[in-house]
Design a protein around this motif. Sequence first.
Motif, PDB file in Angstrom:
ATOM      1  N   ARG B  84       0.823  -1.214   0.000  1.00 27.34           N
ATOM      2  CA  ARG B  84       0.000   0.000   0.000  1.00 27.34           C
ATOM      3  C   ARG B  84       0.850   1.253   0.000  1.00 27.34           C
ATOM      4  O   ARG B  84       0.532   2.226  -0.682  1.00 27.34           O
ATOM      5  N   ARG B  85       1.921   1.253   0.783  1.00 27.58           N
ATOM      6  CA  ARG B  85       2.805   2.422   0.800  1.00 27.58           C
ATOM      7  C   ARG B  85       3.372   2.653  -0.590  1.00 27.58           C
ATOM      8  O   ARG B  85       3.541   3.787  -1.025  1.00 27.58           O
ATOM      9  N   LEU B  86       3.652   1.553  -1.274  1.00 30.11           N
ATOM     10  CA  LEU B  86       4.284   1.642  -2.581  1.00 30.11           C
ATOM     11  C   LEU B  86       3.328   2.122  -3.665  1.00 30.11           C
ATOM     12  O   LEU B  86       3.665   2.985  -4.468  1.00 30.11           O
ATOM     13  N   VAL B  87       2.119   1.566  -3.690  1.00 29.22           N
ATOM     14  CA  VAL B  87       1.207   1.923  -4.794  1.00 29.22           C
ATOM     15  C   VAL B  87       0.347   3.140  -4.477  1.00 29.22           C
ATOM     16  O   VAL B  87      -0.075   3.834  -5.392  1.00 29.22           O
ATOM     17  N   GLY B  88       0.132   3.381  -3.184  1.00 27.46           N
ATOM     18  CA  GLY B  88      -0.610   4.579  -2.781  1.00 27.46           C
ATOM     19  C   GLY B  88      -1.890   4.788  -3.565  1.00 27.46           C
ATOM     20  O   GLY B  88      -2.788   3.951  -3.529  1.00 27.46           O
ATOM     21  N   ASN B  89      -1.940   5.887  -4.313  1.00 24.23           N
ATOM     22  CA  ASN B  89      -3.151   6.207  -5.058  1.00 24.23           C
ATOM     23  C   ASN B  89      -3.148   5.661  -6.473  1.00 24.23           C
ATOM     24  O   ASN B  89      -4.010   6.004  -7.272  1.00 24.23           O
ATOM     25  N   ALA B  90      -2.159   4.827  -6.762  1.00 24.82           N
ATOM     26  CA  ALA B  90      -2.093   4.295  -8.122  1.00 24.82           C
ATOM     27  C   ALA B  90      -2.817   2.958  -8.237  1.00 24.82           C
ATOM     28  O   ALA B  90      -3.254   2.574  -9.318  1.00 24.82           O
ATOM     29  N   GLY B  91      -2.961   2.242  -7.104  1.00 18.31           N
ATOM     30  CA  GLY B  91      -3.525   0.903  -7.226  1.00 18.31           C
ATOM     31  C   GLY B  91      -4.436   0.522  -6.074  1.00 18.31           C
ATOM     32  O   GLY B  91      -4.299   1.023  -4.959  1.00 18.31           O
ATOM     33  N   VAL B  92      -5.365  -0.388  -6.361  1.00 17.82           N
ATOM     34  CA  VAL B  92      -6.264  -0.929  -5.349  1.00 17.82           C
ATOM     35  C   VAL B  92      -5.688  -2.273  -4.910  1.00 17.82           C
ATOM     36  O   VAL B  92      -5.393  -3.118  -5.751  1.00 17.82           O
ATOM     37  N   VAL B  93      -5.540  -2.440  -3.579  1.00 18.08           N
ATOM     38  CA  VAL B  93      -4.895  -3.655  -3.086  1.00 18.08           C
ATOM     39  C   VAL B  93      -5.920  -4.592  -2.454  1.00 18.08           C
ATOM     40  O   VAL B  93      -6.758  -4.161  -1.656  1.00 18.08           O
ATOM     41  N   GLY B  94      -5.849  -5.867  -2.811  1.00 19.55           N
ATOM     42  CA  GLY B  94      -6.729  -6.868  -2.225  1.00 19.55           C
ATOM     43  C   GLY B  94      -5.941  -8.097  -1.811  1.00 19.55           C
ATOM     44  O   GLY B  94      -4.834  -8.328  -2.294  1.00 19.55           O
ATOM     45  N   ARG B  95      -6.516  -8.855  -0.860  1.00 21.55           N
ATOM     46  CA  ARG B  95      -5.873 -10.113  -0.476  1.00 21.55           C
ATOM     47  C   ARG B  95      -6.615 -11.211  -1.230  1.00 21.55           C
ATOM     48  O   ARG B  95      -7.731 -11.583  -0.869  1.00 21.55           O
ATOM     49  N   SER B  96      -6.000 -11.731  -2.269  1.00 20.70           N
ATOM     50  CA  SER B  96      -6.718 -12.655  -3.149  1.00 20.70           C
ATOM     51  C   SER B  96      -6.749 -14.079  -2.604  1.00 20.70           C
ATOM     52  O   SER B  96      -7.609 -14.862  -2.968  1.00 20.70           O
ATOM     53  N   SER B  97      -5.801 -14.419  -1.735  1.00 20.29           N
ATOM     54  CA  SER B  97      -5.898 -15.675  -0.994  1.00 20.29           C
ATOM     55  C   SER B  97      -4.992 -15.553   0.216  1.00 20.29           C
ATOM     56  O   SER B  97      -4.411 -14.495   0.449  1.00 20.29           O
ATOM     57  N   GLY B  98      -4.842 -16.608   0.977  1.00 22.51           N
ATOM     58  CA  GLY B  98      -4.090 -16.569   2.233  1.00 22.51           C
ATOM     59  C   GLY B  98      -2.770 -15.832   2.171  1.00 22.51           C
ATOM     60  O   GLY B  98      -2.511 -14.943   2.973  1.00 22.51           O
ATOM     61  N   ASP B  99      -1.953 -16.211   1.203  1.00 21.35           N
ATOM     62  CA  ASP B  99      -0.618 -15.612   1.146  1.00 21.35           C
ATOM     63  C   ASP B  99      -0.387 -14.923  -0.189  1.00 21.35           C
ATOM     64  O   ASP B  99       0.690 -14.953  -0.748  1.00 21.35           O
ATOM     65  N   GLU B 100      -1.459 -14.315  -0.704  1.00 23.10           N
ATOM     66  CA  GLU B 100      -1.362 -13.724  -2.032  1.00 23.10           C
ATOM     67  C   GLU B 100      -2.142 -12.410  -2.086  1.00 23.10           C
ATOM     68  O   GLU B 100      -3.251 -12.329  -1.569  1.00 23.10           O
ATOM     69  N   PHE B 101      -1.528 -11.414  -2.713  1.00 23.13           N
ATOM     70  CA  PHE B 101      -2.176 -10.122  -2.863  1.00 23.13           C
ATOM     71  C   PHE B 101      -2.352  -9.791  -4.336  1.00 23.13           C
ATOM     72  O   PHE B 101      -1.562 -10.231  -5.168  1.00 23.13           O
ATOM     73  N   ALA B 102      -3.409  -9.015  -4.615  1.00 21.15           N
ATOM     74  CA  ALA B 102      -3.647  -8.571  -5.982  1.00 21.15           C
ATOM     75  C   ALA B 102      -3.727  -7.051  -5.981  1.00 21.15           C
ATOM     76  O   ALA B 102      -4.284  -6.455  -5.059  1.00 21.15           O
ATOM     77  N   VAL B 103      -3.132  -6.444  -6.983  1.00 23.74           N
ATOM     78  CA  VAL B 103      -3.172  -4.981  -7.090  1.00 23.74           C
ATOM     79  C   VAL B 103      -3.692  -4.614  -8.470  1.00 23.74           C
ATOM     80  O   VAL B 103      -3.141  -5.064  -9.479  1.00 23.74           O
ATOM     81  N   PHE B 104      -4.755  -3.813  -8.493  1.00 21.82           N
ATOM     82  CA  PHE B 104      -5.323  -3.377  -9.765  1.00 21.82           C
ATOM     83  C   PHE B 104      -4.962  -1.910  -9.995  1.00 21.82           C
ATOM     84  O   PHE B 104      -5.093  -1.088  -9.087  1.00 21.82           O
ATOM     85  N   PHE B 105      -4.501  -1.608 -11.196  1.00 20.23           N
ATOM     86  CA  PHE B 105      -4.109  -0.241 -11.539  1.00 20.23           C
ATOM     87  C   PHE B 105      -5.098   0.324 -12.558  1.00 20.23           C
ATOM     88  O   PHE B 105      -5.054  -0.062 -13.731  1.00 20.23           O
ATOM     89  N   PRO B 106      -5.985   1.219 -12.127  1.00 21.99           N
ATOM     90  CA  PRO B 106      -7.002   1.725 -13.051  1.00 21.99           C
ATOM     91  C   PRO B 106      -6.421   2.609 -14.161  1.00 21.99           C
ATOM     92  O   PRO B 106      -6.986   2.674 -15.240  1.00 21.99           O
ATOM     93  N   ASP B 107      -5.299   3.267 -13.881  1.00 29.27           N
ATOM     94  CA  ASP B 107      -4.736   4.173 -14.871  1.00 29.27           C
ATOM     95  C   ASP B 107      -3.927   3.392 -15.894  1.00 29.27           C
ATOM     96  O   ASP B 107      -2.923   2.761 -15.556  1.00 29.27           O
ATOM     97  N   PRO B 108      -4.351   3.446 -17.180  1.00 29.57           N
ATOM     98  CA  PRO B 108      -3.632   2.678 -18.200  1.00 29.57           C
ATOM     99  C   PRO B 108      -2.195   3.148 -18.383  1.00 29.57           C
ATOM    100  O   PRO B 108      -1.380   2.421 -18.938  1.00 29.57           O
ATOM    101  N   ASP B 109      -1.876   4.363 -17.932  1.00 31.21           N
ATOM    102  CA  ASP B 109      -0.517   4.870 -18.112  1.00 31.21           C
ATOM    103  C   ASP B 109       0.418   4.508 -16.952  1.00 31.21           C
ATOM    104  O   ASP B 109       1.575   4.926 -16.938  1.00 31.21           O
ATOM    105  N   ALA B 110      -0.085   3.749 -15.991  1.00 35.30           N
ATOM    106  CA  ALA B 110       0.764   3.367 -14.863  1.00 35.30           C
ATOM    107  C   ALA B 110       1.984   2.593 -15.370  1.00 35.30           C
ATOM    108  O   ALA B 110       1.865   1.756 -16.260  1.00 35.30           O
ATOM    109  N   ASP B 111       3.148   2.905 -14.819  1.00 32.48           N
ATOM    110  CA  ASP B 111       4.373   2.216 -15.234  1.00 32.48           C
ATOM    111  C   ASP B 111       4.411   0.850 -14.543  1.00 32.48           C
ATOM    112  O   ASP B 111       5.004   0.672 -13.483  1.00 32.48           O
ATOM    113  N   ILE B 112       3.758  -0.095 -15.189  1.00 34.20           N
ATOM    114  CA  ILE B 112       3.468  -1.350 -14.527  1.00 34.20           C
ATOM    115  C   ILE B 112       4.702  -2.195 -14.258  1.00 34.20           C
ATOM    116  O   ILE B 112       4.805  -2.857 -13.227  1.00 34.20           O
TER     117      ILE B 112
END
Lengths: 140, 468
Positions: B84-112
């Motif tokens: 969260r500190r890293l993506v801040g306002n660039a990405g939405v963070v979710g816990r997709s399973s026990g030991d796994e996180f998913a980050v969605f970047f709505p801005d298509p220009d994000a330097d992925i």
Amino acid sequence: MTDSLYSLAYFSCNAIEGDDETIQAEVNRILEVAREKNAALNITGALLFTQGYFAQILEGDRDELEELFEVIGEDDRHSDVVVIHYHKIDERSFGHWSMKYAHDPDLLTRENDAPVASEPGFGTHFLSVLRDYIARNEAI
Amino acid sequence: MPAEDLTDAAIRQCQDEQLIAAPADELTGVLTRAAFKQALTLYDETTSCQYLIVVDLDYFQRVNDGFGHDTGDRVLQLAAKRIRRLVGNAGVVGRSSGDEFAVFFPDPDADISAYAESIQDKLARPYTAEGNAVAITVSAGVATTAEARANYDDLIQAAHIALHEAETKRNKGVVFDPAMLDRAKFTTALEQDLRATLAYERTQIRQAAALEQFSLRFQPILRNDRRDITAFEALLRWEHPERGHVSPADFVPLAEELGLINQIGAWVLHTACNHAAGWQPNAAGNAPSVCVNVSPYQLREGNAFLATVRDALAASGLPANRLTIEVTENAFVHDSSGILTGLREMGVSLAIDDFGTGYSSLSHILRFPFTTIKIDKYFIHALRPEAEEDGINSGSAAWLVRAIGALGAGLGIATVAEGVETSTELSIVEAAGITHTQGFLYGRPMTADNVTERLAALSEDITTAATH
């Protein structure tokens, strides 16, 4: 605040770019911030910086240490952070230092660096371990 | 107090609009899996190319086992905070399973790629948690809406596929490409079919032959000096009701990976022996042998594999000396001399298959009791003048074939040239002292019925010749 005193030591590689002067200036800033912050958190310790490597020992309350280490670990001014030890201690080895700084490890063996050489017990020993560790890494 | 980040905003929106009852993960504070999926639908799906990063903490169970769940939980909390500190306002963070996180970047220009690299870098840095120092490694997979066709379920799946690709290759992040999805879908479908087919074969209620998906084809092997059939190599075919012919190159590696190869292998052995037991003698009065290919995974079964061979021989009544087990050179990476010797002691013949294309083949000849060397078709095809166009020296290939012929003659074992298609190739092979030939020149792989017919015709020829 838990009532437990821990010692944490890590080793890392310098990631500050620039000439010696620039790097030294940045290290000085690190020290300045560390001393201020550590004093507030009642954390003591020593920082060793030489030939592109950092070694730091931190002593303090466990939860405070862990929180501080999160900030230190994420700092982009170094990389390849390796924890050398992390364990409970009965008393501090660097009780007088919010952050003792050792730049040239050769100084440690000289008489004029008495403050470090005279540190009792583990602290002195630990710094010599770190020094050897760094020397070995330089050899590789 | 830091300002609300994109993850907080998504949590608040889920609550405000009563989309999800408890959108925040209790432990880490990021979106739960359900809320994360919901949150993705809140973003404009028509945007050209959005990104999803899935990041997995490798072998996290070991952290729980080694340090306890309190420490494991704390590391998960810290990991979520780092992301969260890293993506801040660039990405939405979710816990997709026990030991796994998913980050969605709505801005298509994000330097992925920069985000993916930083997330991996930061998460792999050491943790101090509950008095323990913990070091972990992470794998990440990246998917884009453009490639995953803007369907968010597909997007998450695609990122997972890229992640698993990264895990199997043990390299750090792999960006999803659509071919991975096709491959993963094909593998999954094939796995289900394979398991279903095997379950079906096991029940032995095969009332109609048409329902049998597995079958064997047999390719003749002829002895060069007498030009008569001495053996048939059994080749496995899988005819799927919808898929049609599935190549062994596709399903055998999968079966090996899934641990199903032993079942398939046992079926092949039993079926091949059953057919061979009914074959009529050739011109010299000997009934042909059957050659069965065996996977390295079967050899690793050790005594269980020997038992399978013994069962197949006993059930079919085929004499052991009419069975040849073919193994490739690559089967010898594990110590298999015991099992190969065991096969020889049973009277079964042993062929080294695809000779010359694996590694350290010559040392195997010294160490293992082979009765036959099968020269890979690569060397036979290298004899052709047109092979020169591919940079192959066909003159050298001829010397190689001669050398193997001499080796076989010296050792007193049979040599088989595979892939012989023309009479020119046959004459070179014969001149080189190779004892046997297999290839389209003498016949393509044929059904069991065709084998019976061909053998019957041969025997008729002999009878006719004898009465005139």
